[in-house]
Design a protein around this motif. Structure first.
Motif, PDB file in Angstrom:
ATOM      1  N   TYR A   1      32.071 102.256  -6.979  1.00  0.00           N
ATOM      2  CA  TYR A   1      31.794 103.677  -6.781  1.00  0.00           C
ATOM      3  C   TYR A   1      33.035 104.479  -6.379  1.00  0.00           C
ATOM      4  CZ  TYR A   1      26.777 102.533  -6.845  1.00  0.00           C
ATOM      5  OH  TYR A   1      25.515 102.110  -7.203  1.00  0.00           O
ATOM      6  N   GLU A   2      34.099 103.794  -6.013  1.00  0.00           N
ATOM      7  CA  GLU A   2      35.305 104.493  -5.565  1.00  0.00           C
ATOM      8  C   GLU A   2      36.132 104.950  -6.760  1.00  0.00           C
ATOM      9  OE1 GLU A   2      36.356 105.403  -2.547  1.00  0.00           O
ATOM     10  OE2 GLU A   2      34.412 104.706  -1.786  1.00  0.00           O
ATOM     11  N   PRO A   3      36.369 106.255  -6.918  1.00  0.00           N
ATOM     12  CA  PRO A   3      37.150 106.719  -8.069  1.00  0.00           C
ATOM     13  C   PRO A   3      38.619 106.330  -7.929  1.00  0.00           C
ATOM     14  CG  PRO A   3      36.697 108.537  -6.584  1.00  0.00           C
ATOM     15  CD  PRO A   3      35.916 107.359  -6.062  1.00  0.00           C
ATOM     16  N   PRO A   4      39.289 106.102  -9.049  1.00  0.00           N
ATOM     17  CA  PRO A   4      40.715 105.747  -8.991  1.00  0.00           C
ATOM     18  C   PRO A   4      41.567 106.926  -8.539  1.00  0.00           C
ATOM     19  CG  PRO A   4      40.026 106.087 -11.262  1.00  0.00           C
ATOM     20  CD  PRO A   4      38.774 106.141 -10.428  1.00  0.00           C
ATOM     21  N   ILE A   5      42.729 106.619  -8.052  1.00  0.00           N
ATOM     22  CA  ILE A   5      43.672 107.664  -7.630  1.00  0.00           C
ATOM     23  C   ILE A   5      44.001 108.549  -8.827  1.00  0.00           C
ATOM     24  CG2 ILE A   5      46.017 108.093  -6.787  1.00  0.00           C
ATOM     25  CD1 ILE A   5      45.781 105.473  -5.223  1.00  0.00           C
ATOM     26  N   GLY A   6      44.001 109.842  -8.610  1.00  0.00           N
ATOM     27  CA  GLY A   6      44.340 110.786  -9.665  1.00  0.00           C
ATOM     28  C   GLY A   6      43.174 111.168 -10.563  1.00  0.00           C
ATOM     29  N   PHE A   7      41.952 110.734 -10.226  1.00  0.00           N
ATOM     30  CA  PHE A   7      40.804 111.005 -11.101  1.00  0.00           C
ATOM     31  C   PHE A   7      40.524 112.501 -11.251  1.00  0.00           C
ATOM     32  CE2 PHE A   7      38.649 111.669  -7.134  1.00  0.00           C
ATOM     33  CZ  PHE A   7      37.564 112.473  -7.427  1.00  0.00           C
ATOM     34  N   ALA A   8      40.890 113.291 -10.234  1.00  0.00           N
ATOM     35  CA  ALA A   8      40.582 114.724 -10.257  1.00  0.00           C
ATOM     36  C   ALA A   8      41.237 115.443 -11.432  1.00  0.00           C
ATOM     37  CB  ALA A   8      41.013 115.372  -8.944  1.00  0.00           C
ATOM     38  N   ALA A   9      42.311 114.875 -11.969  1.00  0.00           N
ATOM     39  CA  ALA A   9      42.986 115.506 -13.103  1.00  0.00           C
ATOM     40  C   ALA A   9      42.237 115.288 -14.410  1.00  0.00           C
ATOM     41  CB  ALA A   9      44.410 114.958 -13.221  1.00  0.00           C
ATOM     42  N   ALA A  10      41.288 114.363 -14.429  1.00  0.00           N
ATOM     43  CA  ALA A  10      40.531 114.091 -15.653  1.00  0.00           C
ATOM     44  C   ALA A  10      39.533 115.203 -15.920  1.00  0.00           C
ATOM     45  CB  ALA A  10      39.813 112.748 -15.533  1.00  0.00           C
ATOM     46  N   ALA A  11      39.141 115.339 -17.172  1.00  0.00           N
ATOM     47  CA  ALA A  11      38.150 116.352 -17.540  1.00  0.00           C
ATOM     48  C   ALA A  11      36.771 115.955 -17.021  1.00  0.00           C
ATOM     49  CB  ALA A  11      38.112 116.504 -19.056  1.00  0.00           C
ATOM     50  N   PRO A  12      35.932 116.926 -16.680  1.00  0.00           N
ATOM     51  CA  PRO A  12      34.569 116.600 -16.260  1.00  0.00           C
ATOM     52  C   PRO A  12      33.857 115.758 -17.320  1.00  0.00           C
ATOM     53  CG  PRO A  12      35.051 118.902 -15.802  1.00  0.00           C
ATOM     54  CD  PRO A  12      36.198 118.385 -16.612  1.00  0.00           C
ATOM     55  N   GLY A  13      33.185 114.718 -16.875  1.00  0.00           N
ATOM     56  CA  GLY A  13      32.486 113.834 -17.794  1.00  0.00           C
ATOM     57  C   GLY A  13      33.312 112.657 -18.267  1.00  0.00           C
ATOM     58  N   THR A  14      34.555 112.567 -17.826  1.00  0.00           N
ATOM     59  CA  THR A  14      35.400 111.432 -18.204  1.00  0.00           C
ATOM     60  C   THR A  14      34.885 110.156 -17.536  1.00  0.00           C
ATOM     61  OG1 THR A  14      37.356 112.828 -18.470  1.00  0.00           O
ATOM     62  CG2 THR A  14      37.740 110.474 -18.112  1.00  0.00           C
ATOM     63  N   VAL A  15      34.750 109.087 -18.322  1.00  0.00           N
ATOM     64  CA  VAL A  15      34.341 107.798 -17.769  1.00  0.00           C
ATOM     65  C   VAL A  15      35.537 107.170 -17.066  1.00  0.00           C
ATOM     66  CG1 VAL A  15      33.454 105.487 -18.276  1.00  0.00           C
ATOM     67  CG2 VAL A  15      32.574 107.472 -19.532  1.00  0.00           C
ATOM     68  N   LEU A  16      35.383 106.909 -15.782  1.00  0.00           N
ATOM     69  CA  LEU A  16      36.466 106.336 -14.982  1.00  0.00           C
ATOM     70  C   LEU A  16      36.387 104.820 -14.894  1.00  0.00           C
ATOM     71  CD1 LEU A  16      36.200 108.897 -12.026  1.00  0.00           C
ATOM     72  CD2 LEU A  16      37.763 109.007 -13.985  1.00  0.00           C
ATOM     73  N   ARG A  17      35.171 104.302 -15.036  1.00  0.00           N
ATOM     74  CA  ARG A  17      34.961 102.857 -14.908  1.00  0.00           C
ATOM     75  C   ARG A  17      33.585 102.549 -15.488  1.00  0.00           C
ATOM     76  NH1 ARG A  17      35.775 102.373  -9.398  1.00  0.00           N
ATOM     77  NH2 ARG A  17      38.028 102.318  -9.780  1.00  0.00           N
ATOM     78  N   SER A  18      33.388 101.369 -16.045  1.00  0.00           N
ATOM     79  CA  SER A  18      32.070 100.991 -16.568  1.00  0.00           C
ATOM     80  C   SER A  18      31.814  99.514 -16.309  1.00  0.00           C
ATOM     81  CB  SER A  18      31.983 101.285 -18.070  1.00  0.00           C
ATOM     82  OG  SER A  18      32.876 100.462 -18.804  1.00  0.00           O
ATOM     83  N   ARG A  19      30.532  99.153 -16.319  1.00  0.00           N
ATOM     84  CA  ARG A  19      30.143  97.757 -16.176  1.00  0.00           C
ATOM     85  C   ARG A  19      28.730  97.579 -16.736  1.00  0.00           C
ATOM     86  NH1 ARG A  19      29.242  97.518  -9.548  1.00  0.00           N
ATOM     87  NH2 ARG A  19      27.489  98.964  -9.426  1.00  0.00           N
TER      88      ARG A  19
END
Length: 436
Positions: free
Chosen positions: A17-35
């Motif tokens: 559940y912890e977003p990676p460093i720098g995630f705020a620069a990604a566009a809304p709806g960007t997948v940061l991690r999946s499983r």
């Protein structure tokens, strides 16, 4: 021999559940991690179905970048394009044990969480060949009742799901939203914010089941009654969102009140309802609750919670029991009227008999039929307000009850997207599903 069942970790303990460093620069709806994950009925009966969880970039009610999780469930073998359904569970809690991303997983410990009993309803959508995305629409802090935020989080969950290759969807995929009670409130925000926040999503319709209408009025009505745990949950969640509310509550709460708010943060929905049944919030304050909530900026805060102030661009189906013991029909009437004044196409069904819990399981029959028409691009009806005796007594309702029973049976045997074993009963179910 199998080893012991491993219990999944809820948000706050699970690094996923912890977003990676720098995630705020990604566009809304960007997948940061999946499983990939195992879904289970009541966390105990594994479902033979493909499911993924996506951590994606979204924002809170103020637009501050944030990240939360959606659970993407794929139907069985399908051929050709499939639509997407954003299903909003009635999370109605702050505790991360009630988040769908935790409560729906095999081995989760979440007795009393509502998403677990909503799984058969979700199965009815999967049986129609729809991909379903189920967002933690309260966000990582469980902001139950917060305005706007559920809309942002669900719309970004839709964006994430549409762009997730294993789901097999495309940006043009027809998409709809559906939820009941707390999920209906969240779905209202989805429909209201879609035109401005995510106009690129092909949102073909939204079903709002008992969607609250005016949370501030519901708050006052439920206080000191059998459902008093709900307003206590909401005010406790909102104090996390609004610092001025937190300061006001701390200044005027007795020690028992602070302890109750701290304790309810850990409760599942049912636990909160049982533990705080009949509680009058005034007993936790140094003045009557009506007086406290008249102090600025609380009235303006409650106004911000009211639904129907923004016009959805998609058609709506609204379902509400007239004798609902939790959500006053007048509040939903007002929400519908505000939409209509703004020119929104609303089909409003008022159910004369039945209550809040019964309609949760009877209303899906007409909701599924209406959503199927929206996906198929069939013409809309005339709209307006209609009255029915019961959602389960019409032809569509009876078929829907059998369909939900079939979905529950398939979930019990762990095959939610599989065919039923041939036989007279299952052949009847198949005929009713095709007729629906």
């Amino acid at each position: 021999m199998r080893g012991p069942r491993r219990r999944p970790l809820p948000a706050g303990q699970d690094p996923f559940y912890e977003p990676p460093i720098g995630f705020a620069a990604a566009a809304p709806g960007t997948v940061l991690r999946s499983r990939s994950v195992r879904i289970a009925l009541l966390a105990a009966i594994p479902q033979r179905i493909t499911a993924w969880q996506l951590l994606y970039r979204t924002c809170d009610l103020s637009g501050v970048p944030d990240a939360t999780v959606t659970t993407v469930v794929l139907p069985g073998d399908v051929s050709g394009p499939v639509p997407l359904l954003a299903y909003q569970c009635a999370i109605d809690a702050i505790s991360s044990r009630c988040f769908p991303s935790y409560a729906l997983r095999y081995g989760a410990f979440a007795p009393g969480s509502v998403p677990q009993v909503e799984w058969p309803i979700i199965v009815t959508a999967l049986r129609r060949g729809w991909v379903v995305t189920i967002s933690d629409h309260g966000g990582p802090r469980g902001s139950f009742g917060a305005p706007r935020e559920p809309g942002y989080r669900v719309l970004d969950a839709i964006r994430a799901t549409l762009g997730f290759a294993p789901a097999g969807l495309s940006p043009e995929t027809p998409t709809a939203a559906w939820g009941y009670s707390g999920g209906g409130m969240a779905t209202s925000w989805v429909a209201e914010l879609a035109p401005s926040y995510a106009p690129e999503i092909a949102l073909v319709g939204a079903v709002l089941g008992s969607p609250v209408g005016d949370p501030g009025d519901i708050f006052a009505r439920l206080n000191a009654g059998p459902f008093a745990g709900l307003p206590l949950l909401v005010v406790t969640a909102l104090r996390r969102v609004y610092p001025e509310l937190d300061r006001l509550l701390r200044a005027h709460s007795e020690p028992a009140g602070i302890a109750a708010m701290d304790r309810i943060e850990t409760c599942t929905t049912t636990e909160a309802l049982v533990r705080y049944r009949g509680v009058d919030l005034t007993d936790y304050l140094d003045r009557p609750v009506v007086e406290l909530f008249a102090i600025p900026p609380i009235p303006a805060l409650f106004d911000e919670l009211r639904l129907g102030e923004r016009a959805p661009a998609c058609p709506l189906l609204v379902q509400q029991a007239v004798r609902d013991e939790v959500i006053a029909v007048e509040n939903v009437d007002g929400q519908v009227e505000r939409y209509r004044r703004a020119g929104v196409h609303v089909e409003y069904v008022r159910v004369r008999f039945g209550g809040h819990i019964s309609e949760m399981f009877l209303a899906p029959s007409s909701a599924l039929a209406w959503l199927s028409d929206r996906y198929a691009g069939r013409p809309l009806g005339p709209g307006g307000t209609g009255a029915v005796a019961s959602s389960g007594l019409s032809g569509t309702g009876i078929r829907g009850v059998f369909g939900l029973a079939a979905a529950a049976f398939l979930a019990l045997v762990g095959r939610p997207a599989a065919g039923l074993v041939p036989g007279p009963f299952t052949r009847f179910i198949g005929r009713t599903r095709r007729a629906a």
